[in-house]
Design a protein around this motif. Structure first.
Motif, PDB file in Angstrom:
ATOM      1  N   SER A  96      33.614  42.866  48.212  1.00  0.00           N
ATOM      2  CA  SER A  96      34.675  41.840  47.875  1.00  0.00           C
ATOM      3  C   SER A  96      34.035  40.712  47.194  1.00  0.00           C
ATOM      4  O   SER A  96      34.683  39.827  46.120  1.00  0.00           O
ATOM      5  CB  SER A  96      34.993  40.950  49.426  1.00  0.00           C
ATOM      6  N   GLU A  97      32.668  40.657  47.204  1.00  0.00           N
ATOM      7  CA  GLU A  97      31.820  39.616  46.222  1.00  0.00           C
ATOM      8  C   GLU A  97      32.191  40.215  44.661  1.00  0.00           C
ATOM      9  O   GLU A  97      32.255  39.441  43.796  1.00  0.00           O
ATOM     10  CB  GLU A  97      30.669  39.476  46.413  1.00  0.00           C
ATOM     11  N   GLY A 103      36.258  40.758  44.230  1.00  0.00           N
ATOM     12  CA  GLY A 103      37.115  39.601  44.575  1.00  0.00           C
ATOM     13  C   GLY A 103      38.407  40.259  45.565  1.00  0.00           C
ATOM     14  O   GLY A 103      38.325  41.355  45.923  1.00  0.00           O
ATOM     15  N   LYS A 107      42.810  39.396  47.234  1.00  0.00           N
ATOM     16  CA  LYS A 107      43.867  38.659  47.213  1.00  0.00           C
ATOM     17  C   LYS A 107      44.230  38.093  48.523  1.00  0.00           C
ATOM     18  O   LYS A 107      43.703  38.556  49.591  1.00  0.00           O
ATOM     19  CB  LYS A 107      45.145  39.584  47.042  1.00  0.00           C
ATOM     20  N   ALA A 134      41.512  35.901  54.749  1.00  0.00           N
ATOM     21  CA  ALA A 134      41.636  35.874  53.348  1.00  0.00           C
ATOM     22  C   ALA A 134      43.096  35.178  53.023  1.00  0.00           C
ATOM     23  O   ALA A 134      43.962  35.731  52.840  1.00  0.00           O
ATOM     24  CB  ALA A 134      41.741  37.293  52.609  1.00  0.00           C
ATOM     25  N   LYS A 156      43.413  32.747  50.676  1.00  0.00           N
ATOM     26  CA  LYS A 156      43.999  32.632  49.138  1.00  0.00           C
ATOM     27  C   LYS A 156      43.156  33.676  48.292  1.00  0.00           C
ATOM     28  O   LYS A 156      41.959  34.210  48.740  1.00  0.00           O
ATOM     29  CB  LYS A 156      43.784  31.296  48.595  1.00  0.00           C
ATOM     30  N   ASN A 157      43.607  33.821  47.317  1.00  0.00           N
ATOM     31  CA  ASN A 157      43.042  34.613  46.113  1.00  0.00           C
ATOM     32  C   ASN A 157      41.529  34.195  45.885  1.00  0.00           C
ATOM     33  O   ASN A 157      41.373  33.011  45.910  1.00  0.00           O
ATOM     34  CB  ASN A 157      43.469  34.854  44.845  1.00  0.00           C
ATOM     35  N   LYS A 158      40.396  34.943  45.878  1.00  0.00           N
ATOM     36  CA  LYS A 158      39.125  34.671  45.511  1.00  0.00           C
ATOM     37  C   LYS A 158      38.750  35.847  44.251  1.00  0.00           C
ATOM     38  O   LYS A 158      38.631  36.956  44.415  1.00  0.00           O
ATOM     39  CB  LYS A 158      38.216  34.978  46.671  1.00  0.00           C
ATOM     40  N   GLN A 207      34.670  36.611  37.467  1.00  0.00           N
ATOM     41  CA  GLN A 207      34.007  35.098  37.064  1.00  0.00           C
ATOM     42  C   GLN A 207      33.143  35.541  35.798  1.00  0.00           C
ATOM     43  O   GLN A 207      32.938  34.675  35.004  1.00  0.00           O
ATOM     44  CB  GLN A 207      33.066  34.864  38.157  1.00  0.00           C
TER      45      GLN A 207
END
Lengths: 447, 137
Positions: A210-211, A214, A216, A223, A225-227, A233
């Protein structure tokens, strides 16, 4: 030595008050380059009193990097043109290099005849210090090296930076892998884009996924919100995958797909996202060996091993230790607002004898610790950790400087010979000495 | 004893860190031979260290020097007499005659620790000369 001049300082009355009140250093010279006035700020910046300065040739007092070859005053005297804001450094009365900017002009008498010159200089060290603070912990000075073992790294780094290729950096812990990665990033076309680092060994698979990619909103419980992940990045910039050798085989498969297809899927997403981030991977393990024992995917190895940079351990580049120690003194003086003058030769000799298993990071930590204990003067043995002193005791006497010098010389010659496949002429050229001198040294050192 | 002296316009060069020329002088009992003048102006720091260590210099006489370079030279086993000023031949003559600590050759701004190292180096040269004299007598 020229006798001190008996000239009265031209600085008097109203002009003198102005000169004494300004924060820029100002000195004037006569036609013979002898200092005729030296204001208070000049005393403060150089650490040399007016009494010592007046009557001396300016180069004996100013100690500037320009004195010998590019003297600004000489240029002004020769051409009649002023110099404004030329940057250089001076060596002050504490042996520190102080960055300054100098400006010069001609001094004329009432008849318009040239009678000398005036030089004003501004201390830029505060600004330099602020610049470093804003830069954070990234300081290219940490890459400082004068060792043949590091030369290949320093040569290849700018060339690698020019391309967008994937890079693998291998080296023991503390050798500066992230620093090299940051340097490649800073020198590359995407240098202004983000540099994003992640330690692949520090996170369990699910979290690492997930890092990296990311997620959704709604992808999993919590979860909301989106990250965006690290790949998102680092768009346009660099993604630094530290300790890639510790990544699980399952994560390696996912990473391989991103490297092959240049796209990834955030958790819970329906569509792929493109990535153009340059990948720099690093490890303190031998990836080839991991491939051989089945702990690292061979196809991923070939993907990341496009250009490989091997960072030598500090014990193989001991000639850099005085430079690095001096560099850390300068940096910690700025950070802790101290005025430590340097490292005692006995300490330096101890440093040269030590094997540095933790490499540059260990040296940095030891220097930082010494700064806590040492309030002024030089860093002495008493400021070093007990462990280091004990290890020295176990290893026996600290070797003499000449033994260290011979050791360094032998190391340099061996590396140069290895680099040139024992070609004496090429090795001599690499070392900057004559072939016959190299031959004599090899014989003397029993290589 | 191999002595290196940084020179500029027949003087001791003002700042070692940027000095362009080193004069190599071999001293032996009763004589002083000027061997060669080495151009180090194009050397980067790495080259400078390589060149200095390859010249077998035991004693370096120079003008101002930053702490960093002073430490490097010391770590390379080179004794340093720093913050010297004046015509280089007179400085060497003064070294021969144990007069180097005279204020005539002292450049302003020598940090205290370098003054200590200067004294150590001057004493070492004096000890070498005494040993030569003992051998010859």
């Amino acid at each position: 030595m020229s006798p001190k001049t008996k000239n009265k300082e031209p600085c008097s009355g109203f002009n003198c008050s102005i000169l004494e009140s300004v924060s820029d250093g100002v000195f004037t010279v006569d036609g013979q380059w002898l200092i005729t006035s030296f204001n208070r700020a000049a005393e403060l910046i150089t650490g040399i009193s007016r009494k010592e300065a007046v009557g001396r040739p300016c180069w004996e007092v100013f100690h500037s990097s320009l004195c010998e070859s590019e003297c600004a005053l000489r240029y002004t005297r020769k051409t009649g043109k002023t110099v404004v804001g030329k940057t250089c450094y001076i060596v002050d009365a504490r042996g520190r290099r102080i960055t300054i900017s100098v400006s010069t002009a001609l001094l004329k008498n009432v008849h318009g005849e040239v009678v000398g010159g005036v030089e004003t200089f501004r201390d830029l060290s505060e600004m330099e210090s602020l610049r470093l603070k804003f830069k954070g912990d990234f300081d290219m000075g940490d890459l400082i090296s004068h060792s043949p073992a590091m030369q290949k790294v320093l040569e290849v780094t700018p060339a690698v930076a020019e391309t967008a290729t994937t890079v693998l950096i291998q080296g023991e812990t503390g050798t500066g892998k992230e620093l090299v990665a940051k340097t490649i990033h800073a020198l590359s076309l995407g240098g202004k884009a983000p540099f994003v680092a992640i330690n692949c060994a520090a996170l369990p698979d699910t979290l690492l996924e997930s890092e990296l990619f990311g997620y959704k909103a709604g992808a999993f419980t919590g979860a909301q919100k989106n990250k965006p992940g690290k790949f998102a990045q680092a768009r346009g910039g660099t993604l630094f995958l530290d300790e890639i050798g510790d990544m699980s085989l399952s994560m390696q498969t996912k990473l391989l797909r991103v490297l092959q297809e240049k796209c990834f899927e955030p958790l819970g997403a329906f569509a792929s996202e493109k990535t153009d981030a340059r990948i720099i991977a690093a490890t303190n393990k031998d990836l080839k060996h991991l491939v051989d024992i089945g702990a690292f995917r061979q196809d991923l190895f070939y993907r990341v091993n496009v250009v490989r940079i091997d960072l030598p351990p500090l014990r193989d580049r001991k000639e850099d230790i005085p430079f690095l120690a001096g560099h850390f003194v300068e940096r910690f003086n700025r950070l802790f607002n101290r005025e430590i003058t340097g490292v005692d030769p006995q300490v330096l000799s101890l440093f040269m004898a030590y094997e540095w298993p933790g490499n540059i990071r260990e040296l940095e930590n030891i220097m930082e610790r010494a700064f806590v204990l040492c309030r002024h003067g030089e860093i002495k043995r008493s400021h070093l950790p007990r462990d280091l002193i004990l290890k020295e005791g176990k290893a026996g006497e600290v070797p003499s400087m000449s033994t260290i010098k011979q050791g360094l010389e032998a190391g340099n010659i061996s590396r140069a010979l290895k680099q040139t496949q024992n070609n004496l002429s090429q090795a001599a050229k690499l070392l900057g000495i004559h072939r016959s001198t190299l031959h004599r040294k090899i014989k003397k050192l029993g290589l | 004893m191999m002595i290196g002296i940084c020179t500029w316009n027949n003087l001791v060069a003002p700042v070692f860190d940027v000095s362009g020329t080193i004069l190599l002088v071999q001293t032996s009992p009763g004589r002083r031979d000027i061997l060669e003048q080495e151009d180090i102006s194009v050397c980067d720091n790495l080259d400078k260290i390589r060149r200095l260590t390859s010249m077998n210099i035991e004693l370096l006489v120079c003008g101002a020097v930053s702490r960093l370079w002073h430490d490097i030279l010391t770590a390379c086993g080179i004794q340093v007499i720093s913050y010297m000023a004046g015509p280089w031949d007179r400085v060497l003559q003064a070294l021969d005659e144990d007069r180097l600590e005279s204020s005539e050759f002292r450049m302003p701004g020598c940090p205290p620790y370098m003054q200590t190292r200067n004294r150590e180096a001057i004493n070492k040269v004096a000890a070498v000369k005494k040993a030569w004299m003992r051998q010859s007598s």
